[in-house]
Design a protein around this motif. Sequence first.
Motif, mmCIF file in Angstrom:
data_model
loop_
_atom_site.group_PDB
_atom_site.id
_atom_site.type_symbol
_atom_site.label_atom_id
_atom_site.label_comp_id
_atom_site.label_asym_id
_atom_site.label_seq_id
_atom_site.Cartn_x
_atom_site.Cartn_y
_atom_site.Cartn_z
ATOM 1 N N ALA A 99 -2.087 -16.610 -12.142
ATOM 2 C CA ALA A 99 -0.624 -16.581 -12.207
ATOM 3 C C ALA A 99 -0.130 -17.083 -13.561
ATOM 4 N N HIS A 100 -0.721 -18.165 -14.035
ATOM 5 C CA HIS A 100 -0.323 -18.681 -15.348
ATOM 6 C C HIS A 100 -0.666 -17.689 -16.457
ATOM 7 N N ALA B 52 0.820 -1.209 0.000
ATOM 8 C CA ALA B 52 0.000 0.000 0.000
ATOM 9 C C ALA B 52 0.857 1.265 0.000
ATOM 10 N N ALA B 53 2.050 1.174 0.586
ATOM 11 C CA ALA B 53 2.971 2.309 0.638
ATOM 12 C C ALA B 53 3.887 2.369 -0.594
ATOM 13 N N ASN B 54 3.559 1.585 -1.612
ATOM 14 C CA ASN B 54 4.329 1.548 -2.857
ATOM 15 C C ASN B 54 5.781 1.115 -2.632
ATOM 16 N N GLN B 55 5.967 0.168 -1.729
ATOM 17 C CA GLN B 55 7.290 -0.390 -1.474
ATOM 18 C C GLN B 55 7.265 -1.886 -1.822
ATOM 19 N N ALA B 56 6.977 -2.144 -3.090
ATOM 20 C CA ALA B 56 6.771 -3.513 -3.561
ATOM 21 C C ALA B 56 8.003 -4.399 -3.364
ATOM 22 N N LYS B 57 9.188 -3.876 -3.626
ATOM 23 C CA LYS B 57 10.403 -4.700 -3.492
ATOM 24 C C LYS B 57 10.554 -5.246 -2.078
ATOM 25 N N THR C 31 5.346 -16.147 -10.460
ATOM 26 C CA THR C 31 6.147 -17.326 -10.129
ATOM 27 C C THR C 31 6.158 -17.552 -8.622
ATOM 28 N N LEU C 32 6.309 -16.490 -7.850
ATOM 29 C CA LEU C 32 6.258 -16.593 -6.395
ATOM 30 C C LEU C 32 4.876 -17.067 -5.939
ATOM 31 N N ALA C 33 3.842 -16.554 -6.563
ATOM 32 C CA ALA C 33 2.477 -16.982 -6.223
ATOM 33 C C ALA C 33 2.299 -18.476 -6.485
ATOM 34 N N LEU C 34 2.818 -18.953 -7.610
ATOM 35 C CA LEU C 34 2.721 -20.383 -7.931
ATOM 36 C C LEU C 34 3.531 -21.236 -6.955
ATOM 37 N N GLU C 35 4.701 -20.749 -6.572
ATOM 38 C CA GLU C 35 5.517 -21.494 -5.605
ATOM 39 C C GLU C 35 4.778 -21.643 -4.273
ATOM 40 N N ILE C 36 4.110 -20.585 -3.852
ATOM 41 C CA ILE C 36 3.366 -20.634 -2.590
ATOM 42 C C ILE C 36 2.135 -21.520 -2.740
ATOM 43 N N ALA C 37 1.403 -21.323 -3.817
ATOM 44 C CA ALA C 37 0.172 -22.106 -4.035
ATOM 45 C C ALA C 37 0.477 -23.591 -4.172
ATOM 46 N N SER D 220 -3.585 -16.448 1.036
ATOM 47 C CA SER D 220 -3.382 -15.027 1.333
ATOM 48 C C SER D 220 -2.041 -14.544 0.804
ATOM 49 N N PHE D 221 -0.993 -15.323 1.064
ATOM 50 C CA PHE D 221 0.336 -14.924 0.578
ATOM 51 C C PHE D 221 0.441 -15.058 -0.941
ATOM 52 N N ALA D 222 -0.143 -16.100 -1.513
ATOM 53 C CA ALA D 222 -0.102 -16.270 -2.969
ATOM 54 C C ALA D 222 -0.851 -15.134 -3.665
ATOM 55 N N HIS D 223 -2.004 -14.776 -3.137
ATOM 56 C CA HIS D 223 -2.777 -13.675 -3.715
ATOM 57 C C HIS D 223 -2.003 -12.365 -3.615
ATOM 58 N N LEU D 224 -1.359 -12.140 -2.473
ATOM 59 C CA LEU D 224 -0.558 -10.927 -2.306
ATOM 60 C C LEU D 224 0.600 -10.907 -3.301
ATOM 61 N N ALA D 225 1.273 -12.033 -3.475
ATOM 62 C CA ALA D 225 2.365 -12.112 -4.456
ATOM 63 C C ALA D 225 1.848 -11.814 -5.862
ATOM 64 N N LEU D 226 0.690 -12.345 -6.166
ATOM 65 C CA LEU D 226 0.085 -12.100 -7.474
ATOM 66 C C LEU D 226 -0.229 -10.618 -7.665
ATOM 67 N N SER D 227 -0.734 -9.977 -6.605
ATOM 68 C CA SER D 227 -1.057 -8.547 -6.695
ATOM 69 C C SER D 227 0.202 -7.695 -6.855
#
Length: 161
Positions: A144-145, A82-87, A121-127, A109-116
């Motif tokens: 993700a795909h 939300a603070a634009n600090q994606a990295k 790839t991170l979302a798929l690894e978590i899912a 929750s974490f996969a969706h956040l990674a996707l957003s």
Amino acid sequence: MTINQDLKKAESAHQQGNFKVAEQAYIKILDQYKNNDATYGLATLYSQNKQYERAIELFTIALAAEPFAIDITLNFSMCLRAANQAKQAIKLISDIKPHLSNNVYILNSFAHLALSLKQPTLALEIASKQQADNSQTLFIVAQAHMQIENWSLAIVAWQKL
């Protein structure tokens, strides 16, 4: 009042949306004690009120005290996004990934956040840490795909829904 009573007052006010009372109660606790629940609660309160700089400072303290706390990491990551600090958010998610339990709601929750954060790839690894028979998981996997333009696997996931 005991610390537990003060914390209960702060959390109750927070849950009821009485942010000023919650803030004062959390600060009172932190003035008297070193309490990570109060630190995390106040960080969450500030994040919800879009006071991201204050929230980030407190989330940093809370996560240092409990480096593998799933709830702190998730809320801290959402605050950073939300603070634009994606990295920084992506780094937190990547760091906590090996420590995530096999709980479908936590993983989603974490996969969706990674996707957003445009990290398919991170979302798929978590899912992939769970069976993909949950509809929310399949939705995340399909999206993700699609983000990585792997259309055949996206279609397979959509067809399972």
